[in-house]
Every structure is written in structure tokens, then in C-alpha cells.
Design an enzyme around this catalytic site. Structure first.
Site, PDB file in Angstrom:
ATOM      1  N   LYS A  10       1.161  -0.932   0.434  1.00 42.90           N
ATOM      2  CA  LYS A  10       0.205  -0.233   0.117  1.00 42.90           C
ATOM      3  C   LYS A  10       0.726   1.197  -0.031  1.00 42.90           C
ATOM      4  O   LYS A  10       1.896   0.882   0.192  1.00 42.90           O
ATOM      5  CB  LYS A  10      -1.026   0.260   1.022  1.00 42.90           C
ATOM      6  N   TYR A  50     -12.923  -2.266  -3.883  1.00 39.25           N
ATOM      7  CA  TYR A  50     -12.753  -2.403  -2.617  1.00 39.25           C
ATOM      8  C   TYR A  50     -14.689  -2.312  -2.311  1.00 39.25           C
ATOM      9  O   TYR A  50     -14.648  -2.149  -1.658  1.00 39.25           O
ATOM     10  CB  TYR A  50     -11.962  -1.160  -1.366  1.00 39.25           C
ATOM     11  N   HIS A 116      -2.050  -5.406   1.774  1.00 35.98           N
ATOM     12  CA  HIS A 116      -3.178  -6.416   1.811  1.00 35.98           C
ATOM     13  C   HIS A 116      -3.560  -7.266   1.167  1.00 35.98           C
ATOM     14  O   HIS A 116      -2.399  -7.691   0.313  1.00 35.98           O
ATOM     15  CB  HIS A 116      -4.227  -5.307   0.681  1.00 35.98           C
ATOM     16  N   GLU A 127      -9.840 -10.995  -7.473  1.00 29.90           N
ATOM     17  CA  GLU A 127      -9.041  -9.935  -7.455  1.00 29.90           C
ATOM     18  C   GLU A 127      -7.809 -10.007  -7.858  1.00 29.90           C
ATOM     19  O   GLU A 127      -7.366  -9.333  -8.535  1.00 29.90           O
ATOM     20  CB  GLU A 127      -8.422 -10.281  -5.575  1.00 29.90           C
TER      21      GLU A 127
HETATM   22  P1  CMP Z   1      -7.333  -4.361   3.639  1.00 33.37           P
HETATM   23  O1  CMP Z   1      -7.161  -5.751   4.437  1.00 33.37           O
HETATM   24  O2  CMP Z   1      -6.776  -4.490   2.534  1.00 33.37           O
HETATM   25  O3  CMP Z   1      -9.000  -3.966   3.625  1.00 33.37           O
HETATM   26  C1  CMP Z   1     -10.017  -3.575   4.265  1.00 33.37           C
HETATM   27  C2  CMP Z   1      -8.785  -2.354   4.521  1.00 33.37           C
HETATM   28  O4  CMP Z   1      -9.472  -0.960   5.152  1.00 33.37           O
HETATM   29  C3  CMP Z   1      -7.684  -2.766   5.487  1.00 33.37           C
HETATM   30  O5  CMP Z   1      -7.388  -3.518   5.169  1.00 33.37           O
HETATM   31  C4  CMP Z   1      -7.042  -1.805   6.035  1.00 33.37           C
HETATM   32  O6  CMP Z   1      -6.671  -1.185   4.678  1.00 33.37           O
HETATM   33  C5  CMP Z   1      -8.972  -0.987   6.262  1.00 33.37           C
HETATM   34  N1  CMP Z   1      -9.197  -0.721   7.216  1.00 33.37           N
HETATM   35  C6  CMP Z   1      -9.641   0.903   7.899  1.00 33.37           C
HETATM   36  N2  CMP Z   1     -10.242   0.865   8.945  1.00 33.37           N
HETATM   37  C7  CMP Z   1     -11.388  -0.208   8.891  1.00 33.37           C
HETATM   38  C8  CMP Z   1     -11.260  -0.716  10.290  1.00 33.37           C
HETATM   39  N3  CMP Z   1     -11.820  -0.432  11.311  1.00 33.37           N
HETATM   40  N4  CMP Z   1     -11.360  -2.189  10.230  1.00 33.37           N
HETATM   41  C9  CMP Z   1     -11.209  -2.860   9.223  1.00 33.37           C
HETATM   42  N5  CMP Z   1     -10.506  -2.432   8.169  1.00 33.37           N
HETATM   43  C10 CMP Z   1     -10.022  -0.538   7.564  1.00 33.37           C
END
Ligand code: CMP
Length: 139
Positions: A10, A50, A116, A127
Site C-alpha cells: 500500500k 474495495y 492487503h 482479485e
Molecule cells: P485490507 O486488508 O486491505 O481490507 C480493507 C482495508 O480497510 C483494511 O485492510 C484497512 O486498510 C482499511 N481499514 C480502515 N479502517 C478499518 C477498520 N476499522 N476495519 C477494517 N479495515 C479497515
């Protein structure tokens, strides 16, 4: 079984020049980088990627963060790649991530959490297809 998973390094991590250190964690865990490209996501692309989170309160901030700088999207291959990758990434919230994991070492916050990874083989297939064509993946 041999699996593939979609990984994204990221913007918080590319900004701090951590691509190589993060890739070393993946490779040391037995994951092979079989495709990789550095990209600047647009809001449309980040929002589409997303889309499952579109009703969550953090969606807008997440999209803004994901377009704040370049990302490195990658396909990782290996035995049980989806779970193995999730293990070495650590918990979403770096405060809860196990020592030695990518997020424990490098993440700045629950949002700027450096990486991610797909959460199931089914989502991994979707994905991967979102970012890569078949001829870009070279095992
Ligand atoms: P990722 O695994 O990429 O999937 C969703 C993303 O949302 C997560 O990682 C974080 O970068 C972001 N995110 C921000 N706030 C939250 C939260 N409260 N819970 C989960 N994901 C979050």
C-alpha cells in the site's frame, strides 16, 4: 495445495521505500512473486476493488488512502498461499498483529496497514483477475 493470492503493497509502504523489505518477508515465508506491477490507482479503481466495503464507515478514507501514492500489486504463489500470506501479514490492526509480521513491523495504523491480501481462494481468483491478465503471470 499450490495456491495463488493477490497482494498489494500500500501507499504508506511504497512512500517509505519498504517494497523490498516486505517482499523479503513474503519470499522468506516460501511465497513466490509470480507477477508484480507498480501502479497509481484512481478513485474508480480503488473503489471497485474495495466494493465489498462500500457501506462501511471507513470506505471513503480507505479509497483516499489507496490513491495517495503508488501501490505495488502482486500475485504470490505457494503451498497454502492465501493463509500463509495472511499469517505473515499479521492482523489488520497493527496493534493486534503478531511480532515479526509485516503489519507489526511496518504498519502505521489500521488504515495505513502496509499490505492487503486476499482472504479466501475464491476472492483471490477474483482479485487476481481484477489486476492481471493471464500472460502477466509467470510461475
Ligand atoms: P485490507 O486488508 O486491505 O481490507 C480493507 C482495508 O480497510 C483494511 O485492510 C484497512 O486498510 C482499511 N481499514 C480502515 N479502517 C478499518 C477498520 N476499522 N476495519 C477494517 N479495515 C479497515
Amino acid at each position: 495445495a499450490t495456491e495463488r493470492t493477490l497482494s498489494i503493497i500500500k501507499p504508506d509502504a511504497t512512500r517509505r521505500n519498504l517494497t523490498g523489505k516486505i517482499n523479503a518477508v513474503f519470499e522468506d515465508a516460501g511465497l513466490r512473486i509470480v507477477a508484480q506491477k507498480r501502479m497509481q490507482l484512481t478513485e474508480a479503481v480503488a473503489g471497485a476493488f474495495y466494493a465489498v466495503h462500500k457501506d462501511r464507515p471507513f470506505f471513503g478514507d480507505l479509497v483516499s488512502f489507496m490513491v495517495s501514492g503508488p501501490v505495488v500489486v502482486q500475485v504470490l504463489e505457494g503451498e497454502n498461499a492465501v493463509l500463509k500470506h495472511r499469517d505473515v501479514m499479521g492482523a489488520t490492526d497493527p496493534k493486534k498483529a503478531a511480532p515479526g509480521t509485516v503489519r507489526a513491523q511496518f504498519a502505521e495504523s489500521i488504515e495505513a496497514n502496509s499490505v492487503h491480501g486476499s482472504d479466501s481462494p475464491e476472492n483471490a481468483a477474483n482479485e487476481i483477475a481484477f489486476f492481471f491478465s493471464q500472460i502477466e503471470i509467470l510461475p
